[in-house]
Design an enzyme around this catalytic site. Structure first.
Site, short mmCIF file in Angstrom:
data_model
loop_
_atom_site.label_atom_id
_atom_site.label_comp_id
_atom_site.label_asym_id
_atom_site.label_seq_id
_atom_site.Cartn_x
_atom_site.Cartn_y
_atom_site.Cartn_z
N HIS A 62 0.88 -1.18 0.00
CA HIS A 62 0.00 0.00 0.00
C HIS A 62 0.92 1.22 0.00
O HIS A 62 1.42 1.61 1.04
CB HIS A 62 -0.87 0.03 1.26
CG HIS A 62 -1.76 -1.16 1.41
ND1 HIS A 62 -3.08 -1.17 1.02
CD2 HIS A 62 -1.54 -2.38 1.95
CE1 HIS A 62 -3.62 -2.35 1.30
NE2 HIS A 62 -2.72 -3.10 1.87
N ASN A 94 -6.79 0.53 -2.46
CA ASN A 94 -7.53 1.30 -1.44
C ASN A 94 -6.87 2.65 -1.19
O ASN A 94 -6.52 3.01 -0.08
CB ASN A 94 -7.67 0.50 -0.13
CG ASN A 94 -6.34 0.12 0.48
OD1 ASN A 94 -5.34 0.01 -0.21
ND2 ASN A 94 -6.33 -0.08 1.79
N HIS A 178 -8.91 -10.18 0.39
CA HIS A 178 -8.73 -9.97 1.82
C HIS A 178 -9.90 -10.68 2.48
O HIS A 178 -11.05 -10.29 2.29
CB HIS A 178 -8.76 -8.48 2.14
CG HIS A 178 -8.62 -8.16 3.60
ND1 HIS A 178 -7.68 -7.27 4.08
CD2 HIS A 178 -9.27 -8.63 4.70
CE1 HIS A 178 -7.77 -7.20 5.40
NE2 HIS A 178 -8.74 -8.01 5.80
N HIS A 236 -2.58 -12.72 2.72
CA HIS A 236 -2.21 -12.63 4.15
C HIS A 236 -2.92 -13.63 5.07
O HIS A 236 -3.64 -13.25 5.99
CB HIS A 236 -2.36 -11.20 4.68
CG HIS A 236 -3.57 -10.43 4.31
ND1 HIS A 236 -4.82 -10.94 4.36
CD2 HIS A 236 -3.70 -9.14 3.90
CE1 HIS A 236 -5.67 -10.02 3.99
NE2 HIS A 236 -5.02 -8.92 3.70
N ASP A 309 2.46 -6.89 2.62
CA ASP A 309 1.32 -6.05 3.02
C ASP A 309 1.82 -4.76 3.68
O ASP A 309 1.23 -4.27 4.65
CB ASP A 309 0.36 -6.81 3.95
CG ASP A 309 -0.99 -6.11 4.10
OD1 ASP A 309 -1.22 -5.11 3.38
OD2 ASP A 309 -1.80 -6.56 4.92
N HIS A 313 1.52 3.92 8.18
CA HIS A 313 0.75 5.01 8.80
C HIS A 313 1.73 5.84 9.61
O HIS A 313 2.79 5.34 10.01
CB HIS A 313 -0.34 4.45 9.71
CG HIS A 313 -1.35 3.61 9.00
ND1 HIS A 313 -2.36 4.15 8.22
CD2 HIS A 313 -1.52 2.27 8.93
CE1 HIS A 313 -3.11 3.17 7.71
NE2 HIS A 313 -2.61 2.01 8.12
O1 DOR Z 1 -3.61 -3.70 8.20
C1 DOR Z 1 -4.01 -3.40 7.10
N1 DOR Z 1 -3.71 -2.21 6.55
N2 DOR Z 1 -4.78 -4.25 6.41
C2 DOR Z 1 -5.41 -3.89 5.28
O2 DOR Z 1 -6.16 -4.67 4.74
C3 DOR Z 1 -5.25 -2.54 4.74
C4 DOR Z 1 -4.00 -1.93 5.19
C5 DOR Z 1 -3.96 -0.45 4.95
O3 DOR Z 1 -4.24 -0.03 3.83
O4 DOR Z 1 -3.64 0.30 5.86
#
Ligand code: DOR
Length: 443
Positions: A62, A94, A178, A236, A309, A313
């Site tokens: 991501h 996403n 997912h 995952h 994955d 953040h």
């Molecule tokens: O922990 C996660 N973070 N799982 C996900 O499915 C999405 C991802 C995110 O985009 O932050």
């Protein structure tokens, strides 16, 4: 483009480890052999017996672009990936806006051009109302279609049964899912809220996002895939309970495959106390017994693919209380080193890591000319040095500036990474320019 000769390497490829030399010419692997003689003006790298691997292909990242560039972007995260020996990435839909049509998909490819340090593919996303865009998707324009069969970061849950059925029936590419059952998670969350109010400890995360919720949703995905003979890849896998749902054996010929991620192999329930929301992710990191079962499932070919994955953040977001801290953790820079710890511990071989993290995603997604040490293939390469490396936040190249591995000492480090034949990481820093190319799919 100049040529490079890597001599005295220990090449790891297609189940074998062997001494040899490798010549790079025009961005490709021109020769693999022994006793290769340097041409005039050729750059010679003496690998001194170190392991030379195909660059890893991460089928689940991501990178947050467009829309969440304050957390991450394609340039910063692909730089971190290349520093960690990951030369190809496949990025999730996403984002903001989400990737739900061909225009949004092509916008991502345009953004990556000239800025991605690694080679790139972008997934098309599914929603409850973009079936037509999925049916019309050019299968050569995306590695696959991502279906959130459980709600996570972003608002992309597909929970309309008719839509789900039609997506599995009509998808022109592999479907990647997912799998976590949202109603079950919501019910558990309500129970924990009743008990703790807003102060739920993060150690309850694997009980709220439970193993039962994972299994139920994975069972549904597999039953839909069997009904329609869909090419399904379940992302995952985090529990031992789900493993019996998959067939052991080589990836060739499988219609249903499974992936697990590095954090499920290095962390377990006991780590919530030390790392808190930093390791909060969806699905949740579960028990030590799950961790060991997942490692064994990689070794015995029940799980086909290893990925990250990578889901960064900011540290401020992660410092919030459990209920408001977002799920996901940054992983690309240290994922290969973390996987190689399993080799050091005698649980996997280097050849198995290469199989799961390079060969298998290349095969699964029909990636053209990458993922193997083969003459004629792209020279995406990583040289591993068995010198210890301790992770410090200052060295993190991801924009978020932190790592769940801070303070960890790995037994190996990435000495060099080449992308399309050009040195991109020299063991200390990025060099040259972002040389990533758009992936091509042989389908
Ligand atoms: O922990 C996660 N973070 N799982 C996900 O499915 C999405 C991802 C995110 O985009 O932050």
């Amino acid at each position: 483009m100049s040529s490079t000769l890597i001599v005295n390497a220990r090449l790891v490829n297609e189940g074998r480890e062997f001494e040899g030399d490798l010549r790079i010419e025009h961005g490709r692997i021109a020769r693999i052999g022994t006793g290769l003689q340097a041409h005039t003006h050729e750059t010679v790298v003496d690998a001194n017996g170190r392991r030379l691997l195909p660059g890893m292909i991460d089928d689940q990242v991501h990178f947050r672009e467009p829309g969440m560039e304050y957390k991450a972007d394609i340039a910063t995260e692909s730089a971190a990936a290349v520093a960690g020996g990951l030369t190809t990435f496949m990025d999730m839909p996403n984002t903001s806006p989400p990737t739900l049509n061909a225009e949004a998909l092509e916008d991502k490819y345009r953004r990556a051009h000239g800025r991605a340090w690694g080679n790139y593919g972008f997934y098309m996303g599914a929603s409850n109302d973009n079936l037509e865009a999925i049916q019309r998707l050019n299968p050569r324009s995306a590695p696959g279609i991502k279906v959130f069969m459980g709600a996570s970061t972003g608002n992309m849950l597909v929970d309309n049964p008719e839509t789900l059925d039609a997506i599995f029936r009509d998808a022109p590419t592999p479907i990647i899912t997912h799998c976590e059952d949202t109603p079950m998670i919501d019910a558990e969350l309500a129970r924990y809220k009743a008990k703790y109010g807003d102060d739920i400890p993060v150690s309850c995360h694997p009980d709220i996002r439970s193993r039962e919720a994972c299994k139920k949703s994975t069972e549904l995905a597999i039953s839909l895939a069997r009904r329609h003979d869909t090419r399904l890849h379940v992302l995952h896998i985090s529990t031992a309970d789900e493993l019996a749902l998959f067939q052991p054996g080589p990836i060739e010929g499988k219609r249903i495959t499974a992936e697990t991620c590095v954090h499920f192999l290095r962390f377990d329930r006991a780590d919530y106390e030390r790392l808190g929301n930093r390791i909060k992710c969806n699905p949740a990191i579960k028990d030590a017994a799950d961790r060991e079962a997942l490692i064994a499932a990689l070794a015995n070919d029940v799980i086909d693919v290893l990925a990250t994955d990578h889901a960064p953040h900011t540290i401020e977001e992660k410092a919030k209380p459990y209920l408001s801290a977002p799920s996901g953790l940054p992983l690309v820079q240290y994922a290969l080193l973390a996987a190689l710890e399993l080799v050091h511990e005698g649980k996997l071989t280097t050849a198995q890591v290469v199989q799961k993290f390079a060969h298998a995603p290349a095969r699964l997604f029909d990636v053209r000319n990458r993922g193997f040490l083969r003459e004629g293939y792209a020279a995406d390469l990583v040289l591993i040095d068995d010198a210890p490396l301790t992770v410090h936040a200052d060295d993190v190249l991801s924009k978020c500036g932190w790592s769940p591995f801070e303070g960890t000492t790995f037994h190996s480090r990435v000495a060099s990474t080449w992308v399309n034949g050009v040195l991109a990481w020299d063991g200390r820093q990025l060099v040259g320019d972002a040389m990533g190319q758009r992936l091509e799919f042989d389908r």
